[in-house]
Design an enzyme around this catalytic site. Sequence first.
Site, PDB file in Angstrom:
ATOM      1  CD  GLU A   1      -2.876   1.383   2.257  1.00  0.00           C
ATOM      2  OE1 GLU A   1      -3.398   0.399   2.820  1.00  0.00           O
ATOM      3  OE2 GLU A   1      -3.020   2.563   2.629  1.00  0.00           O
TER       4      GLU A   1
ATOM      5  CG  HIS B   1      -0.480   5.559  -1.445  1.00  0.00           C
ATOM      6  ND1 HIS B   1      -1.338   4.678  -2.042  1.00  0.00           N
ATOM      7  CD2 HIS B   1      -0.714   5.453  -0.114  1.00  0.00           C
ATOM      8  CE1 HIS B   1      -2.078   4.078  -1.115  1.00  0.00           C
ATOM      9  NE2 HIS B   1      -1.704   4.528   0.068  1.00  0.00           N
TER      10      HIS B   1
ATOM     11  CG  PHE C   1      -4.997  13.602   4.114  1.00  0.00           C
ATOM     12  CD1 PHE C   1      -6.016  13.352   5.019  1.00  0.00           C
ATOM     13  CD2 PHE C   1      -5.256  13.460   2.763  1.00  0.00           C
ATOM     14  CE1 PHE C   1      -7.272  12.958   4.585  1.00  0.00           C
ATOM     15  CE2 PHE C   1      -6.514  13.066   2.317  1.00  0.00           C
ATOM     16  CZ  PHE C   1      -7.520  12.814   3.229  1.00  0.00           C
TER      17      PHE C   1
ATOM     18  CG  HIS D   1      -6.312   3.346  -0.213  1.00  0.00           C
ATOM     19  ND1 HIS D   1      -6.576   4.698  -0.054  1.00  0.00           N
ATOM     20  CD2 HIS D   1      -5.152   3.098   0.422  1.00  0.00           C
ATOM     21  CE1 HIS D   1      -5.590   5.227   0.660  1.00  0.00           C
ATOM     22  NE2 HIS D   1      -4.712   4.298   0.961  1.00  0.00           N
TER      23      HIS D   1
ATOM     24  CG  ASP E   1      -0.767   4.099   4.113  1.00  0.00           C
ATOM     25  OD1 ASP E   1      -0.752   4.534   2.946  1.00  0.00           O
ATOM     26  OD2 ASP E   1      -1.746   4.195   4.862  1.00  0.00           O
TER      27      ASP E   1
END
Length: 326
Positions: A8, A10, A23, A163, A286
């Site tokens: 996961e 990105h 974020f 996701h 992540d």
Amino acid sequence: MHGKIALEEHFAIEATLGDSQVFGAHVWSDLGPRLVDIQGMRLREMDKHGVEMMILSLNAPAVQAIHDVKRAIEVARQANDVLAEEVRKRPDRWAGFAALPMQDPEAAAAELTRCIKDLGFVGALVNGFSQAGTPDNALYYDLPQYRAFWRTAEALGMPFYLHPRNPLPSWTRGYEGHNWMLGPNWAFAAETAVHALRLIGSGLFDECPNLQIVLGHLGEGIPVQLWRIDGRNMWMKEPHRYPAKHGVGHYFRKHFHVTTSGNFHTPSMLNAVAELGVERVMFSVDWPFEDVGQGCEWFDEAAISEADRVKIGRDNAIKLFKLKMK
Ligand code: GRE
Ligand code: ZN
């Protein structure tokens, strides 16, 4: 542990980069470059901490938040082409998940097929519901118009990573005055768990008996709730509309996999292993929202057997995504 695989992880292209700024506005000078970089510091972090391969995916909500359907199709295609080019430079270190314009199920199926057949991707990663036509028109993938898409994904034999994204602002009354709960602290998991349960309850997996879904963050809270979801107030025998043939636990254990992305906590990982079996738990970080070093230091030291560490850290991903390791 050397040879870990993380999935996961990105990146962003120019058209989607701004989606992540909210974020991490306070660390944007670090977060932005971490998202855009592929072959530089990301690879150095991996080398330093024993990550052999990352399966890369676009940031969030990206394509899912583009309510202009034509543009969603374009941005997905552009992101997938960029990713394919990066994977081509180091196929020993990268693999790709397709971004999909789920606003248009037929276009999504066509793009998934292109990504698997022409670009060599190993699955798809989609950021929750899609806004289609207007910002308030949110589409969940249990809806009937998605069945043909799911049959395509199943026929391609490719897992679908569901996701998180935030709920729409018009739905967040319960969070008012408590914005800290939006995003990764809580709302991402709540939103994604509802979507996963919708897929299960709709009977999708009766129609697609081989379809496989991946959830991050050790299952977005579902593993620890499985018993209660199926057992609710059992003596009252309340009838409710639930089109699927079996209980939620049956499908969750047969069709779902979870990753450790952003949830570096051994008791939670052990709970996922206990509920799903060690074959359905996979390591992930992540990046860039989490640190490769922190995730790896935790995982490498976690109190599990070495045999389980190799399965969770590497072998389960090779099997599920049919990875060709060098
Ligand atoms: C994620 O991709 O999981 C993510 C975001 C934004 C903030 C935190 C986070 O997309 O974990
Ligand atoms: Zn993520």
